[in-house]
Design a protein around this motif. Sequence first.
Motif, PDB file in Angstrom:
ATOM      1  N   GLU A  48      13.181  21.246  -3.113  1.00 21.03           N
ATOM      2  CA  GLU A  48      12.518  21.988  -4.174  1.00 21.03           C
ATOM      3  C   GLU A  48      13.465  22.181  -5.329  1.00 21.03           C
ATOM      4  O   GLU A  48      14.663  22.401  -5.159  1.00 21.03           O
ATOM      5  CB  GLU A  48      12.057  23.342  -3.664  1.00 21.03           C
ATOM      6  CG  GLU A  48      10.909  23.223  -2.699  1.00 21.03           C
ATOM      7  CD  GLU A  48      10.282  24.577  -2.442  1.00 21.03           C
ATOM      8  OE1 GLU A  48       9.476  24.636  -1.531  1.00 21.03           O
ATOM      9  OE2 GLU A  48      10.596  25.538  -3.151  1.00 21.03           O
ATOM     10  N   GLY A  49      12.927  22.064  -6.548  1.00 22.39           N
ATOM     11  CA  GLY A  49      13.670  22.394  -7.762  1.00 22.39           C
ATOM     12  C   GLY A  49      14.843  21.489  -8.029  1.00 22.39           C
ATOM     13  O   GLY A  49      14.788  20.285  -7.857  1.00 22.39           O
ATOM     14  N   GLU A  50      15.940  22.122  -8.462  1.00 24.59           N
ATOM     15  CA  GLU A  50      17.118  21.398  -8.915  1.00 24.59           C
ATOM     16  C   GLU A  50      17.815  20.605  -7.813  1.00 24.59           C
ATOM     17  O   GLU A  50      18.532  19.664  -8.081  1.00 24.59           O
ATOM     18  CB  GLU A  50      18.115  22.402  -9.503  1.00 24.59           C
ATOM     19  CG  GLU A  50      18.494  22.089 -10.924  1.00 24.59           C
ATOM     20  CD  GLU A  50      19.411  23.155 -11.467  1.00 24.59           C
ATOM     21  OE1 GLU A  50      20.609  23.111 -11.131  1.00 24.59           O
ATOM     22  OE2 GLU A  50      18.935  24.008 -12.208  1.00 24.59           O
ATOM     23  N   ASP A  51      17.635  20.995  -6.553  1.00 16.79           N
ATOM     24  CA  ASP A  51      18.300  20.292  -5.458  1.00 16.79           C
ATOM     25  C   ASP A  51      17.905  18.828  -5.396  1.00 16.79           C
ATOM     26  O   ASP A  51      18.646  18.007  -4.875  1.00 16.79           O
ATOM     27  CB  ASP A  51      18.000  20.954  -4.120  1.00 16.79           C
ATOM     28  CG  ASP A  51      18.738  22.272  -3.969  1.00 16.79           C
ATOM     29  OD1 ASP A  51      19.722  22.478  -4.710  1.00 16.79           O
ATOM     30  OD2 ASP A  51      18.321  23.094  -3.132  1.00 16.79           O
ATOM     31  N   ASP A  52      16.716  18.460  -5.902  1.00 14.14           N
ATOM     32  CA  ASP A  52      16.273  17.078  -5.883  1.00 14.14           C
ATOM     33  C   ASP A  52      17.201  16.184  -6.693  1.00 14.14           C
ATOM     34  O   ASP A  52      17.421  15.036  -6.340  1.00 14.14           O
ATOM     35  CB  ASP A  52      14.860  16.949  -6.441  1.00 14.14           C
ATOM     36  CG  ASP A  52      13.838  17.578  -5.513  1.00 14.14           C
ATOM     37  OD1 ASP A  52      14.183  17.861  -4.351  1.00 14.14           O
ATOM     38  OD2 ASP A  52      12.712  17.790  -5.963  1.00 14.14           O
ATOM     39  N   ALA A  53      17.723  16.660  -7.812  1.00 18.17           N
ATOM     40  CA  ALA A  53      18.589  15.853  -8.668  1.00 18.17           C
ATOM     41  C   ALA A  53      20.056  16.003  -8.299  1.00 18.17           C
ATOM     42  O   ALA A  53      20.886  15.226  -8.741  1.00 18.17           O
ATOM     43  CB  ALA A  53      18.386  16.245 -10.129  1.00 18.17           C
ATOM     44  N   LEU A  94      21.932   6.758  -9.051  1.00 21.46           N
ATOM     45  CA  LEU A  94      21.322   7.525  -7.972  1.00 21.46           C
ATOM     46  C   LEU A  94      19.979   8.115  -8.407  1.00 21.46           C
ATOM     47  O   LEU A  94      19.018   8.128  -7.638  1.00 21.46           O
ATOM     48  CB  LEU A  94      22.271   8.621  -7.496  1.00 21.46           C
ATOM     49  CG  LEU A  94      23.491   8.140  -6.712  1.00 21.46           C
ATOM     50  CD1 LEU A  94      24.454   9.287  -6.467  1.00 21.46           C
ATOM     51  CD2 LEU A  94      23.069   7.494  -5.402  1.00 21.46           C
ATOM     52  N   ALA A  95      19.909   8.585  -9.649  1.00 22.06           N
ATOM     53  CA  ALA A  95      18.645   9.124 -10.169  1.00 22.06           C
ATOM     54  C   ALA A  95      17.590   8.020 -10.264  1.00 22.06           C
ATOM     55  O   ALA A  95      16.411   8.235  -9.940  1.00 22.06           O
ATOM     56  CB  ALA A  95      18.871   9.766 -11.539  1.00 22.06           C
ATOM     57  N   GLU A  96      18.008   6.842 -10.682  1.00 21.02           N
ATOM     58  CA  GLU A  96      17.099   5.697 -10.775  1.00 21.02           C
ATOM     59  C   GLU A  96      16.548   5.339  -9.396  1.00 21.02           C
ATOM     60  O   GLU A  96      15.348   5.107  -9.232  1.00 21.02           O
ATOM     61  CB  GLU A  96      17.874   4.518 -11.372  1.00 21.02           C
ATOM     62  CG  GLU A  96      17.087   3.285 -11.649  1.00 21.02           C
ATOM     63  CD  GLU A  96      17.981   2.215 -12.265  1.00 21.02           C
ATOM     64  OE1 GLU A  96      18.212   1.198 -11.584  1.00 21.02           O
ATOM     65  OE2 GLU A  96      18.455   2.392 -13.403  1.00 21.02           O
ATOM     66  N   LEU A  97      17.427   5.307  -8.391  1.00 22.02           N
ATOM     67  CA  LEU A  97      16.992   4.985  -7.033  1.00 22.02           C
ATOM     68  C   LEU A  97      16.053   6.056  -6.489  1.00 22.02           C
ATOM     69  O   LEU A  97      15.079   5.740  -5.801  1.00 22.02           O
ATOM     70  CB  LEU A  97      18.210   4.817  -6.119  1.00 22.02           C
ATOM     71  CG  LEU A  97      19.046   3.565  -6.406  1.00 22.02           C
ATOM     72  CD1 LEU A  97      20.396   3.657  -5.719  1.00 22.02           C
ATOM     73  CD2 LEU A  97      18.301   2.316  -5.987  1.00 22.02           C
ATOM     74  N   ALA A  98      16.313   7.322  -6.815  1.00 24.29           N
ATOM     75  CA  ALA A  98      15.430   8.405  -6.380  1.00 24.29           C
ATOM     76  C   ALA A  98      14.055   8.255  -7.024  1.00 24.29           C
ATOM     77  O   ALA A  98      13.028   8.441  -6.361  1.00 24.29           O
ATOM     78  CB  ALA A  98      16.042   9.760  -6.727  1.00 24.29           C
TER      79      ALA A  98
END
Length: 161
Positions: A48-53, A94-98
Amino acid sequence: MLRRLALTAVVSLAVLSAAAPGAAAASGPLPLPSPLPLPLPLPLPQGEGEDDARARLTVTVSKAGDPSAEGVFELECAPVGGDHPAAEPACDRLAELADEGTDPFAPVPRGAMCTQQFGGPATARITGTWQGRHIDAVFSRADGCEISRWNNLRPVLPGVR
């Protein structure tokens, strides 16, 4: 079973694509196989929230052929930090892969058909958290599947010689 078949098709197409220019030069053009429809990747579990990024990873690299690429590096994302030599591009990757919904830390599936090529003695281990989950992944360049996993995580993992 369908996933294994699709993965085998993708790896085969990648190998044929890489080999086709050299083969075509020696013996003329080769017919390419028809592409297979691939299933969409399953989404990764989301926190949830910021933990995703957020990511907090320890990247340990050895035998990469470049002393500046070897060692233990800390990588933090959201916000970018740590002593990783390419922290910002690594976090971007990493953000792209997510966003793609893929798991770059998943091991090569059992029974995968991999090209028997050796990409060098480099090894790496990545531990920590990414996308709200614990990561403990080992990477090598022992065959075509492992080389592909490594290259997929550049610049989190360094280029090797």
